[in-house]
Design an enzyme around this catalytic site. Structure first.
Site, PDB file in Angstrom:
ATOM      1  N   ASP A 130       0.831  -1.202   0.000  1.00 21.87           N
ATOM      2  CA  ASP A 130       0.000   0.000   0.000  1.00 21.87           C
ATOM      3  C   ASP A 130       0.869   1.257   0.000  1.00 21.87           C
ATOM      4  O   ASP A 130       2.034   1.230   0.403  1.00 21.87           O
ATOM      5  CB  ASP A 130      -0.931  -0.006   1.209  1.00 21.87           C
ATOM      6  N   ARG A 181      -2.507  -0.424  -8.308  1.00 21.81           N
ATOM      7  CA  ARG A 181      -3.838  -0.019  -7.836  1.00 21.81           C
ATOM      8  C   ARG A 181      -3.877   1.505  -7.903  1.00 21.81           C
ATOM      9  O   ARG A 181      -3.106   2.178  -7.212  1.00 21.81           O
ATOM     10  CB  ARG A 181      -4.067  -0.492  -6.397  1.00 21.81           C
TER      11      ARG A 181
END
Length: 304
Positions: A130, A181
């Site tokens: 992330d 992402r």
């Protein structure tokens, strides 16, 4: 102004302690957080899989301050990966570097994250590293590149459309076949690093999406903005890009009707599923991203 206030409150340790230890706080957080344990995450993953959604599970926790904490956090991911494999779930995991030791030492974070990625590769699974605030951007990308070189199908990362640098980072990662992402961004950043206006962020998001979809690299279009979803659908249709070439990704508890609608229309939809006791910073950033959620908070905070 409200967004800035909520981001500031996400860093308030006193309010965090009160919210994470109070039953009203935990009740309200349930809108966006699956629960506090691995068992909770697995239970909700089963429910989402049964509805047709893929899942990315994220054990919440940021800025751990010791090696023991970092390795304990990493162990949760090893438990998740084993359970996902044992049950054949349609799920992978998402890891924040500060949650597995980055603020203790970069070497520790690389060791813990590398172990998780290696484990995922052995099981045929995938780890999303992330993205956090800009002090960590380059380190996150560089670590992803190193791990991708060793485990090319087992790791990817997140890029944020509100940063000026992201078009260059997108091209850099796509050249290596690294899965991305794409999100808008949820941290407060200075004007010399990030677009200050929503319209500029939206325009950059569309530009980046249009780089990713035809690249041949499977990417996640992470948005709850109906305009961004529509732009993605239109671009895919106009360029003959199959639904299987990408997926939409959305947060647990946000735009649930849109999630179901996309699924019904044949798109892949992956739900980002956070869990854990350290939920407060994540929760406050979700409110900051979509201030309309504050109304939900006020309606439920004092409900018996």
């Amino acid at each position: 102004m409200l967004r800035s206030l909520l981001i500031a409150l996400s860093q308030n340790s006193t309010l965090r302690k009160v919210m994470e230890s109070s039953s009203p706080g935990r009740r309200v957080s349930g809108r966006f957080v699956a629960g506090t344990s691995v068992a909770d995450a697995l239970r909700v993953t089963r429910e989402l899989n049964a509805q047709g959604f893929a899942v990315t599970a994220d054990s919440l926790g940021e800025s751990v301050q010791s090696e023991n904490e970092a390795r304990a956090a990493a162990d949760i991911y090893h438990q998740l990966l084993d359970a996902i494999a044992a049950e054949g779930m349609n799920a992978n995991v998402s890891v924040k570097l500060t949650g597995v030791g980055m603020d203790v030492s970069p070497e520790l974070a690389e060791s813990t994250t590398g172990g998780i990625v290696q484990h995922a590769a052995q099981l045929g699974n995938f780890v999303r590293i992330d993205m956090e605030g800009t002090p960590y951007t380059e380190a996150t990308i560089a670590l992803t590149e190193r791990l991708h070189a060793a485990y090319p199908r087992a790791v990817g990362t997140v890029l944020q459309a509100y940063l000026y640098r992201t078009a260059e980072d997108t091209a850099r990662l796509l050249r290596q076949g690294i899965r991305i992402r794409l999100c808008k961004g949820a941290y407060k950043e200075p004007g010399n690093l990030a677009f200050p206006q929503k319209s500029d962020v939206d325009a950059n998001y569309v530009k980046l999406m249009q780089m990713m979809l035809p690249s041949g690299v499977f990417c996640g279009i992470a948005t709850h903005d109906a305009a961004m979803v529509a732009a993605t659908e239109q671009f895919a249709k106009e360029h003959g890009i199959a639904h299987s070439a990408f997926e939409f990704q959305m947060l647990f508890g946000v735009q649930r009707e849109l999630q179901r609608d996309l699924l019904k229309r044949g798109f892949g939809v992956r739900v980002y599923l956070p869990f854990g006791t350290d939920w407060y910073p994540y929760f406050m950033r979700r409110l900051a991203e979509r201030p309309a959620n504050v109304l939900f908070l006020m309606k439920n905070l004092f409900r018996s």
